[in-house]
Design a protein around this motif. Structure first.
Motif, mmCIF file in Angstrom:
data_model
loop_
_atom_site.group_PDB
_atom_site.id
_atom_site.type_symbol
_atom_site.label_atom_id
_atom_site.label_comp_id
_atom_site.label_asym_id
_atom_site.label_seq_id
_atom_site.Cartn_x
_atom_site.Cartn_y
_atom_site.Cartn_z
ATOM 1 N N GLU A 37 3.262 0.513 -3.316
ATOM 2 C CA GLU A 37 3.204 -0.334 -4.508
ATOM 3 C C GLU A 37 1.799 -0.350 -5.105
ATOM 4 O OE1 GLU A 37 6.543 -3.721 -4.123
ATOM 5 O OE2 GLU A 37 5.001 -3.798 -2.562
ATOM 6 N N SER A 38 0.779 -0.347 -4.269
ATOM 7 C CA SER A 38 -0.606 -0.290 -4.767
ATOM 8 C C SER A 38 -0.881 1.036 -5.463
ATOM 9 C CB SER A 38 -1.586 -0.481 -3.610
ATOM 10 O OG SER A 38 -1.516 -1.786 -3.115
ATOM 11 N N ILE A 39 -0.430 2.119 -4.843
ATOM 12 C CA ILE A 39 -0.590 3.445 -5.457
ATOM 13 C C ILE A 39 0.156 3.492 -6.788
ATOM 14 C CG2 ILE A 39 0.007 5.903 -5.231
ATOM 15 C CD1 ILE A 39 -2.372 5.114 -3.526
ATOM 16 N N ALA A 40 1.346 2.925 -6.826
ATOM 17 C CA ALA A 40 2.138 2.916 -8.055
ATOM 18 C C ALA A 40 1.411 2.186 -9.180
ATOM 19 C CB ALA A 40 3.495 2.277 -7.787
ATOM 20 N N MET A 41 0.772 1.057 -8.863
ATOM 21 C CA MET A 41 0.006 0.329 -9.883
ATOM 22 C C MET A 41 -1.085 1.219 -10.467
ATOM 23 S SD MET A 41 -0.194 -3.621 -8.386
ATOM 24 C CE MET A 41 -1.889 -3.378 -7.978
ATOM 25 N N ALA A 42 -1.737 1.976 -9.601
ATOM 26 C CA ALA A 42 -2.809 2.855 -10.063
ATOM 27 C C ALA A 42 -2.259 4.023 -10.886
ATOM 28 C CB ALA A 42 -3.603 3.371 -8.870
ATOM 29 N N LEU A 43 -1.111 4.554 -10.472
ATOM 30 C CA LEU A 43 -0.523 5.689 -11.187
ATOM 31 C C LEU A 43 -0.152 5.351 -12.626
ATOM 32 C CD1 LEU A 43 1.815 7.341 -8.520
ATOM 33 C CD2 LEU A 43 -0.311 8.265 -9.472
ATOM 34 N N ARG A 44 0.132 4.106 -12.879
ATOM 35 C CA ARG A 44 0.493 3.691 -14.235
ATOM 36 C C ARG A 44 -0.643 3.959 -15.229
ATOM 37 N NH1 ARG A 44 5.088 0.348 -14.099
ATOM 38 N NH2 ARG A 44 5.584 -0.346 -11.994
#
Length: 124
Positions: A37-44
């Motif tokens: 979920e943290s990686i996903a926030m950054a990928l946005r």
């Protein structure tokens, strides 16, 4: 006796603000759903990362959904590796389809063990 330590969520700021990193290998770090979920926030918001390897991280349906949602906003990631995670066949299809230009057919991405067996090419 305590069980294995739970990995703390990753700090997404470094990846979100990065302007040079094009490949990131996080394989085998037990980042679990919270880390995904943290990686996903950054990928946005990241606009430089082209290849992300996240195999063997105990990522489940929650983390996979977060990654899929982020891929709908990310236009630069070209390859995503999610093998040996607890994603499940249905969630793997969601992730595979999240890349707007996904070339691989969902049935080609599943190996019968409910994992993504190889790197999904999302965009060229």
């Amino acid at each position: 006796m305590q069980g294995p330590a739970q990995a703390s969520p990753l700090e997404p700021d470094a990846l979100r603000e990065n302007s040079t990193l094009q490949e990131l290998d996080l394989m085998g770090n037990s980042i679990r759903d919270a880390g995904a979920e943290s990686i996903a926030m950054a990928l946005r918001e990241n606009s430089t990362l082209k290849k992300l390897q996240m195999g063997g991280n105990d990522i489940g349906a929650v983390g996979a959904q977060a990654i899929a949602d982020a891929l709908r906003q990310n236009s630069t990631l070209q390859q995503l590796e999610l093998s040996v995670n607890g994603i499940g066949a249905a969630r793997a299809v969601v992730v595979a389809r999240a890349g707007a230009d996904a070339e691989a057919e969902p049935q080609d991405m599943l190996d019968g063990r409910d994992t993504l067996p190889f790197c999904a090419r999302l965009r060229t």
